[in-house]
Design a protein around this motif. Structure first.
Motif, short mmCIF file in Angstrom:
data_model
loop_
_atom_site.label_atom_id
_atom_site.label_comp_id
_atom_site.label_asym_id
_atom_site.label_seq_id
_atom_site.Cartn_x
_atom_site.Cartn_y
_atom_site.Cartn_z
N GLN A 6 -2.89 -1.05 12.40
CA GLN A 6 -3.50 -0.85 11.11
C GLN A 6 -2.18 -0.93 10.49
O GLN A 6 -0.93 -0.85 10.62
N THR A 7 -2.93 -1.16 9.20
CA THR A 7 -1.71 -1.07 7.82
C THR A 7 -2.13 -0.18 6.95
O THR A 7 -3.07 0.44 6.58
N LEU A 8 -0.89 0.89 6.80
CA LEU A 8 -1.13 2.09 6.15
C LEU A 8 -0.15 2.22 4.87
O LEU A 8 0.76 1.40 4.75
N GLU A 9 -0.79 3.03 3.59
CA GLU A 9 0.14 3.21 2.51
C GLU A 9 1.07 4.29 2.93
O GLU A 9 0.93 5.27 3.40
N ALA A 10 2.36 3.95 2.48
CA ALA A 10 3.56 4.74 2.79
C ALA A 10 3.92 5.27 1.36
O ALA A 10 4.29 4.23 0.50
N THR A 11 4.29 6.47 1.11
CA THR A 11 4.95 7.00 -0.20
C THR A 11 6.35 7.05 0.31
O THR A 11 6.93 7.82 1.21
N ILE A 12 7.22 6.35 -0.50
CA ILE A 12 8.78 6.37 -0.31
C ILE A 12 9.64 6.84 -1.72
O ILE A 12 8.85 6.70 -2.58
N VAL A 13 10.77 7.64 -1.41
CA VAL A 13 11.44 7.94 -2.45
C VAL A 13 12.81 7.06 -2.31
O VAL A 13 13.48 6.88 -1.44
N ARG A 14 12.99 6.49 -3.69
CA ARG A 14 14.46 5.54 -3.60
C ARG A 14 15.02 5.90 -5.06
O ARG A 14 14.23 5.81 -5.90
N ASP A 15 16.18 6.23 -4.87
CA ASP A 15 16.92 6.80 -5.86
C ASP A 15 16.18 7.60 -6.93
O ASP A 15 16.01 7.52 -8.09
N GLY A 16 15.69 8.59 -6.16
CA GLY A 16 14.82 9.64 -7.12
C GLY A 16 13.43 9.20 -7.41
O GLY A 16 12.88 10.03 -7.90
N ALA A 17 12.91 8.13 -7.57
CA ALA A 17 11.81 7.79 -7.79
C ALA A 17 11.00 7.45 -6.72
O ALA A 17 11.10 6.82 -5.75
N LYS A 18 9.64 7.59 -6.87
CA LYS A 18 8.47 7.63 -5.74
C LYS A 18 7.98 6.00 -5.77
O LYS A 18 7.80 5.57 -7.12
N ARG A 19 7.56 5.46 -4.79
CA ARG A 19 6.75 4.24 -4.82
C ARG A 19 6.02 4.15 -3.56
O ARG A 19 6.25 4.70 -2.57
N VAL A 20 4.69 3.30 -3.69
CA VAL A 20 4.04 3.11 -2.68
C VAL A 20 4.18 1.69 -2.11
O VAL A 20 4.27 0.96 -2.72
N VAL A 21 4.32 1.67 -0.71
CA VAL A 21 4.42 0.25 -0.07
C VAL A 21 3.40 0.40 1.18
O VAL A 21 3.24 1.49 1.66
N ASN A 22 3.20 -0.92 1.58
CA ASN A 22 2.35 -0.95 2.92
C ASN A 22 3.33 -1.16 4.03
O ASN A 22 4.21 -2.10 4.13
N LEU A 23 2.82 -0.30 4.93
CA LEU A 23 3.64 -0.42 6.49
C LEU A 23 2.64 -0.92 7.63
O LEU A 23 1.67 -0.15 7.80
N LYS A 24 2.99 -1.71 8.46
CA LYS A 24 2.14 -2.06 9.54
C LYS A 24 2.53 -1.36 10.89
O LYS A 24 3.71 -0.95 11.14
N ILE A 25 1.60 -0.85 11.52
CA ILE A 25 1.61 -0.20 12.94
C ILE A 25 1.31 -1.07 14.01
O ILE A 25 0.19 -2.06 13.82
N ASP A 26 2.15 -1.18 14.82
CA ASP A 26 1.91 -2.27 15.61
C ASP A 26 1.07 -1.73 17.01
O ASP A 26 0.63 -0.56 16.86
N GLU A 27 0.70 -2.55 17.95
CA GLU A 27 -0.22 -2.31 19.04
C GLU A 27 0.20 -0.96 19.69
O GLU A 27 -0.72 -0.46 20.70
N ASP A 28 1.55 -0.68 19.88
CA ASP A 28 2.19 0.45 20.49
C ASP A 28 2.18 1.72 19.72
O ASP A 28 2.65 2.63 20.00
N GLY A 29 1.89 1.37 18.40
CA GLY A 29 1.75 2.69 17.71
C GLY A 29 3.07 3.14 16.95
O GLY A 29 3.10 4.24 16.75
N LYS A 30 3.74 1.92 16.88
CA LYS A 30 5.07 2.18 16.14
C LYS A 30 5.28 1.39 14.79
O LYS A 30 4.89 0.29 14.87
#
Length: 444
Positions: free
Chosen positions: A266-290
């Motif tokens: 699946q593709t999930l939304e991830a909240t990350i912090v970069r230089d003190g600011a938050k942003r949302v990016v899409n991250l993919k989970i492979d078939e091994d769950g990683k």
């Protein structure tokens, strides 16, 4: 190349320890005018790789790397030279010397082993000092991911207060001494709880697929990508910290490892912090769950946060600190042996042979690690040689103490038979230890 580095450290360390151990027998033998016929690194069964006679002694290197030996005239040892023992005693022979001199000769090897380890620890404190993570800095406790540890009652976030009533300052000491503990006091959410470990816990831990105990907790700070990662093109940079995945807050990297297997493919939304600011990016989970993303290591994180303690010592201070470290390591290894020789603990399952020793060495050359491992191996060699097995120094010492107390010297025939029994017992122990290595390599 990694194999060459590991095997190089392994052979250098063991050769160094064996030569010095045997020199510990050789030196007092020569001081007491006892003839030493051979001084060998490794065993020269049938032939030697190198040998040269200097004076009365043949010095050489054998082809069988299972130890080393000095052959002292007039002594019943692994050579089983019974013909020489049948002759009249000569003044230069071991058997002609007073019992106290023979005792010093037999204790010389282990004395050198212990003295060497002590000096190495002092030298390491003077040259390298100490670098460690303090247990007091574990404000969020430790990660407990091992099912066996959880079965015992431990949970992630537990802080270690004491083990068997002793408080440990360093994280590494907690890891090392936990395997000897019978009772652990932890702090969980501000309340203390005592967890009693079953007698066979160490054996069960050895058998377990996961042998982790108290692991460091650290946030998920992106470091690099796996070669097959599906997220190489994602809008993430090194140093970004993932604080939420699929709306679920993430504080520690361990939470990512537990969460991603539930969203394979699946593709999930991830909240990350970069230089003190938050942003949302899409991250993919492979078939091994990683995610295929490596996090910054725990050591790097703790170092950046200033949570790693570094101490430097003067030569005088190093003597005290190094001596304490030596005593602690001696006690730690004696504790291990007590567990091993108590069958109900199951600790014997963890006994290892040459492969286990080889695996201790890192795959990159580091002199600090080399000397630390060598010091510990020196203690182990000294302690094991003190065991009252006739083929070992401890067996000879036992018979000498009997002679000194009773005034009666055991007969040569008795000593010959005892040496044979001890030899077969020693071979059985070597086969058992190396058999454990083979079993673990195949089935673990």
């Amino acid at each position: 190349m990694e194999f060459i580095i590991k095997i190089g450290q392994f052979l250098l360390s063991l050769s160094f320890l064996i030569v010095l151990h045997e020199f510990g027998h050789y030196l007092p033998a020569r001081l007491f005018k006892t003839r030493v016929e051979k001084f060998f690194l490794f065993f020269d069964v049938k032939f030697a790789l190198f040998q040269k006679k200097i004076g009365e002694t043949i010095y050489g290197i054998g082809w069988l790397p299972l130890g080393g030996y000095v052959k002292i005239s007039g002594m019943i040892d692994e050579s089983m030279d019974t013909e020489a023992m049948a002759e009249e005693p000569k003044e230069w022979e071991f058997r002609s010397k007073p019992a106290w001199q023979r005792l010093i000769i037999m204790l010389g090897g282990v004395t050198v082993n212990f003295l060497l380890a002590w000096l190495i620890y002092i030298g390491m404190m003077a040259v390298y000092g100490e670098t460690y993570i303090s247990n007091d800095n574990m404000k969020d406790g430790y990660e407990i991911s091992n099912p066996l540890m959880q079965e015992m009652g431990f949970q992630s976030g537990d802080k270690v207060v004491s083990m068997d009533g002793k408080v440990y300052e360093k994280y590494t000491d907690i890891r090392a001494n936990f395997i000897l503990a019978n009772e652990v006091v932890i702090n969980r959410n501000g309340s203390e709880k005592t967890i009693a470990l079953p007698q066979d816990f160490l054996g069960r831990l050895t058998d377990a697929e996961d042998r982790s105990t108290f692991e460091l907790r650290f946030p998920f700070i992106i470091d690099s990508f796996n070669e097959s990662s599906l997220n190489k093109e994602a809008d993430i940079n090194d140093g970004d910290q993932v604080i939420a995945l699929n709306g679920i807050p993430i504080k520690f990297y361990e939470e990512i490892r537990a969460l991603t297997p539930k969203y394979k493919g699946q593709t999930l939304e991830a909240t990350i912090v970069r230089d003190g600011a938050k942003r949302v990016v899409n991250l993919k989970i492979d078939e091994d769950g990683k995610l295929g993303i490596y996090s910054k290591s725990s050591i790097s994180f703790f170092n950046e946060q200033g949570l790693i303690t570094s101490k430097e010592y003067s030569l005088g201070e190093s003597i005290g600190v190094g001596s304490t470290k030596f005593v602690d390591k001696m006690g730690w290894y004696w504790g291990q042996l007590q567990k091993i020789f108590t069958p109900s603990t199951g600790a014997y399952k963890g006994v290892g042979g040459f492969k286990a020793i080889y695996d201790i060495f890192p795959d990159s050359w580091d002199w600090e690690n080399f000397w630390s491992i060598t010091a510990l191996l020196s203690i182990m060699l000294g302690v094991l040689n003190l065991l009252p097995i006739p083929a070992l120094d401890g067996g000879h010492v036992t018979f000498l103490l009997y002679e000194m107390v009773t005034g009666r010297k055991p007969g040569d025939k008795f000593l010959e038979y005892a040496q044979v029994v001890g030899f077969f017992l020693l071979i059985a122990l070597v086969l058992f230890a190396n058999g454990n290595d083979i079993y673990r390599a195949i089935f673990k």
